[in-house]
Design a protein around this motif. Structure first.
Motif, PDB file in Angstrom:
ATOM      1  N   PHE A  50      31.313  -3.096  27.473  1.00 52.48           N
ATOM      2  CA  PHE A  50      30.310  -3.898  28.173  1.00 52.48           C
ATOM      3  C   PHE A  50      29.309  -4.481  27.185  1.00 52.48           C
ATOM      4  O   PHE A  50      28.900  -5.643  27.305  1.00 52.48           O
ATOM      5  N   GLU A  51      28.914  -3.687  26.207  1.00 54.39           N
ATOM      6  CA  GLU A  51      27.966  -4.167  25.202  1.00 54.39           C
ATOM      7  C   GLU A  51      28.575  -5.295  24.376  1.00 54.39           C
ATOM      8  O   GLU A  51      27.892  -6.267  24.021  1.00 54.39           O
ATOM      9  N   ALA A  52      29.875  -5.185  24.091  1.00 54.25           N
ATOM     10  CA  ALA A  52      30.548  -6.252  23.345  1.00 54.25           C
ATOM     11  C   ALA A  52      30.607  -7.528  24.172  1.00 54.25           C
ATOM     12  O   ALA A  52      30.365  -8.637  23.661  1.00 54.25           O
ATOM     13  N   ALA A  53      30.918  -7.397  25.457  1.00 54.04           N
ATOM     14  CA  ALA A  53      30.971  -8.567  26.335  1.00 54.04           C
ATOM     15  C   ALA A  53      29.594  -9.207  26.470  1.00 54.04           C
ATOM     16  O   ALA A  53      29.465 -10.445  26.463  1.00 54.04           O
ATOM     17  N   VAL A 112      31.368  -1.713  18.954  1.00 53.32           N
ATOM     18  CA  VAL A 112      30.961  -2.913  19.682  1.00 53.32           C
ATOM     19  C   VAL A 112      31.319  -4.175  18.916  1.00 53.32           C
ATOM     20  O   VAL A 112      31.906  -5.124  19.472  1.00 53.32           O
ATOM     21  N   GLY A 113      30.989  -4.221  17.631  1.00 56.34           N
ATOM     22  CA  GLY A 113      31.289  -5.406  16.831  1.00 56.34           C
ATOM     23  C   GLY A 113      32.778  -5.665  16.712  1.00 56.34           C
ATOM     24  O   GLY A 113      33.231  -6.817  16.768  1.00 56.34           O
ATOM     25  N   GLN A 114      33.568  -4.587  16.572  1.00 64.04           N
ATOM     26  CA  GLN A 114      35.017  -4.762  16.460  1.00 64.04           C
ATOM     27  C   GLN A 114      35.614  -5.312  17.756  1.00 64.04           C
ATOM     28  O   GLN A 114      36.455  -6.212  17.736  1.00 64.04           O
ATOM     29  N   ILE A 115      35.196  -4.734  18.889  1.00 61.05           N
ATOM     30  CA  ILE A 115      35.716  -5.196  20.180  1.00 61.05           C
ATOM     31  C   ILE A 115      35.364  -6.662  20.394  1.00 61.05           C
ATOM     32  O   ILE A 115      36.202  -7.475  20.804  1.00 61.05           O
ATOM     33  N   ALA A 116      34.105  -7.020  20.116  1.00 62.53           N
ATOM     34  CA  ALA A 116      33.670  -8.413  20.281  1.00 62.53           C
ATOM     35  C   ALA A 116      34.485  -9.343  19.395  1.00 62.53           C
ATOM     36  O   ALA A 116      34.889 -10.441  19.827  1.00 62.53           O
ATOM     37  N   GLU A 117      34.750  -8.915  18.162  1.00 64.32           N
ATOM     38  CA  GLU A 117      35.512  -9.751  17.230  1.00 64.32           C
ATOM     39  C   GLU A 117      36.934  -9.987  17.735  1.00 64.32           C
ATOM     40  O   GLU A 117      37.445 -11.119  17.709  1.00 64.32           O
ATOM     41  N   HIS A 118      37.590  -8.914  18.193  1.00 67.00           N
ATOM     42  CA  HIS A 118      38.962  -9.064  18.691  1.00 67.00           C
ATOM     43  C   HIS A 118      39.008  -9.930  19.948  1.00 67.00           C
ATOM     44  O   HIS A 118      39.898 -10.788  20.097  1.00 67.00           O
ATOM     45  N   ALA A 159      36.893 -12.286  20.883  1.00 68.22           N
ATOM     46  CA  ALA A 159      36.608 -13.679  20.533  1.00 68.22           C
ATOM     47  C   ALA A 159      37.840 -14.339  19.920  1.00 68.22           C
ATOM     48  O   ALA A 159      38.154 -15.504  20.220  1.00 68.22           O
ATOM     49  N   CYS A 160      38.543 -13.603  19.075  1.00 70.41           N
ATOM     50  CA  CYS A 160      39.757 -14.141  18.447  1.00 70.41           C
ATOM     51  C   CYS A 160      40.803 -14.496  19.490  1.00 70.41           C
ATOM     52  O   CYS A 160      41.395 -15.590  19.454  1.00 70.41           O
ATOM     53  N   LEU A 161      41.042 -13.589  20.445  1.00 70.69           N
ATOM     54  CA  LEU A 161      42.072 -13.829  21.461  1.00 70.69           C
ATOM     55  C   LEU A 161      41.649 -14.917  22.437  1.00 70.69           C
ATOM     56  O   LEU A 161      42.483 -15.685  22.928  1.00 70.69           O
ATOM     57  N   MET A 162      40.342 -15.017  22.720  1.00 71.56           N
ATOM     58  CA  MET A 162      39.858 -16.085  23.605  1.00 71.56           C
ATOM     59  C   MET A 162      40.032 -17.452  22.965  1.00 71.56           C
ATOM     60  O   MET A 162      40.416 -18.419  23.628  1.00 71.56           O
ATOM     61  N   ASP A 163      39.752 -17.525  21.679  1.00 74.02           N
ATOM     62  CA  ASP A 163      39.761 -18.816  20.995  1.00 74.02           C
ATOM     63  C   ASP A 163      41.133 -19.209  20.480  1.00 74.02           C
ATOM     64  O   ASP A 163      41.354 -20.373  20.133  1.00 74.02           O
ATOM     65  N   ASP A 164      42.043 -18.264  20.389  1.00 78.55           N
ATOM     66  CA  ASP A 164      43.397 -18.553  19.895  1.00 78.55           C
ATOM     67  C   ASP A 164      44.395 -18.072  20.937  1.00 78.55           C
ATOM     68  O   ASP A 164      44.931 -16.965  20.868  1.00 78.55           O
TER      69      ASP A 164
END
Length: 404
Positions: free
Chosen positions: A236-239, A349-355, A357-362
């Protein structure tokens, strides 16, 4: 072939291993009897709230017989023996006895197998260091002495012991002294046939419409028995940190602890999180169908396999500061690069957000990992194939069934 399965809990509305084994045995032409406890609520079972007045009963569900038995004794909810199985086994005359975990009634099953050498017996095992043996008393006495004595007596009569996760091999080897050659992995599978029906029903579009999501939105699935050790708040924090209006999080499950529930809702502020509550099998699969990726920051769950079966890439952690000191090896589920494993030594949190974002954008990367999930499911999570591992020890019974 006639199969008697003995387990500690059975609820026909859930997607537990025992349910799917029984259903797929029946679909493949076998006769099944499930012997289990009088527990009816999974929450009561997990929280050791047993109603000793609950009656023993027998009923038929989806073509197999369920026999709910009272306990002969219940020692601190750690060793629970059913009333005698001798008469039931003699009446049912199974070709295969499938024991789920180490239970005090094992000696009765051993005696039956010795009297009837045409019957074979196997056992699966669900414990490992992440969920069992958390303290010295549990590890050395409950497992290392009491249950070990039961298993030592049964081992010469077990055709195979099936840990359901790789970590189970280590636990059985170190705590129970079971050699590796006596064990074989039997992963928790998923109902691929049911999942295909759910996808074909248009559930993805219907669930998204009901929750106010666009067809192009990026949807994350999580859930289960929500408790602190799952670290769901990290997702949730990552989102919330991403603050993407086109990203949603679906949460299937319930929270037993009001304080933790309050923490989760606070962590979800600033993100588009949908708490849909506890769901039956159909509801779980429908919400999986509506999702693009599944995230579980800690603690393994059968939802991992169900997510893979529905073509979702996983973002998971093998370790957590709240899950003892051993990791949960998920490599066996990552056959086609469909699992992103979080580094437990770095902030989650940072790792989840990074993954995410990558899948959303690609979306091509998302599609590649989704295809990998479907391939993995077909190769190792199909119950039609998994049951073959368990049936191969009684070839005469299989041959007789084919000839009839």
């Amino acid at each position: 072939m006639k199969i008697v399965m003995v387990c500690e809990f059975f609820d026909e509305t859930l997607e537990f291993q025992e349910n799917l084994l029984a259903e797929y045995y029946v679909r493949n032409g076998h006769e099944v009897v499930v012997i289990t406890s009088t527990f009816d609520s999974v929450f009561d079972y997990y929280n050791d709230r047993h109603d000793s007045s609950a009656p023993a009963r027998t009923y038929v569900h989806n073509g197999f017989k369920v026999m709910k038995l009272k306990y002969r004794y219940n020692f601190l909810n750690r060793l629970r023996a059913y009333t005698s199985l001798n008469g039931i086994l003699e009446q049912e005359r199974p070709h295969l006895i499938f024991v789920h975990d180490i239970i005090p009634n094992l000696p009765e099953m051993v005696r039956y197998v010795r009297r009837h050498p045409d019957c074979k017996m196997i056992m699966d095992y669900h414990a490992d260091y992440s969920n069992s043996g958390a303290n010295w008393l549990s590890r050395k006495i409950l497992h290392g002495v009491l249950r070990k004595r039961i298993l030592d007596h049964a081992r010469p009569h077990l055709e195979k012991i099936f840990p359901v996760v790789p970590a189970g091999f280590t636990f059985l080897e170190e705590v129970y002294g079971v050699p590796r050659e006596e064990m074989e992995l039997l992963p928790l599978g998923t109902d691929l046939e049911f999942g295909a029906q759910v996808r074909a029903s248009g559930a993805r579009e219907k669930v998204r419409a009901d929750l106010g999501m666009a067809s192009t939105d990026f949807v994350v699935f999580t859930g289960g028995k929500l408790e602190p050790r799952k670290l769901t708040e990290r997702l949730f924090e990552a989102a919330a940190a991403l603050a993407r209006p086109d990203m949603h999080v679906i949460v299937v499950g319930t929270v037993a602890d009001p304080q933790y529930e309050s923490m989760l809702k606070q962590a979800a502020e600033g993100a588009r999180v949908h708490f849909v509550g506890w769901q039956d099998k159909s509801g779980v699969y429908r919400h999986l169908a509506a999702s693009d990726v599944a995230v579980f920051p800690a603690s393994q769950s059968v939802l991992w396999q169900q997510s893979i079966g529905m073509g979702l890439p996983l973002i998971v952690s093998e370790r957590s500061e709240l899950i003892n000191w051993h990791w949960q090896d998920v490599g066996y589920l990552n056959r086609h690069d469909n699992v992103l494993i979080l580094d437990h030594e770095r902030p989650l949190v940072g790792q989840i957000a990074e993954h995410l974002a990558c899948l959303m954008d690609d979306r091509s990367e998302l599609g590649r990992r989704s295809s990998g999930a479907r391939e993995t499911a077909a190769e190792i999570l199909d119950w039609n194939e998994l049951i073959k591992k368990t049936l191969r020890f009684n070839q005469p019974a299989l041959l007789a069934q084919k000839e009839s």
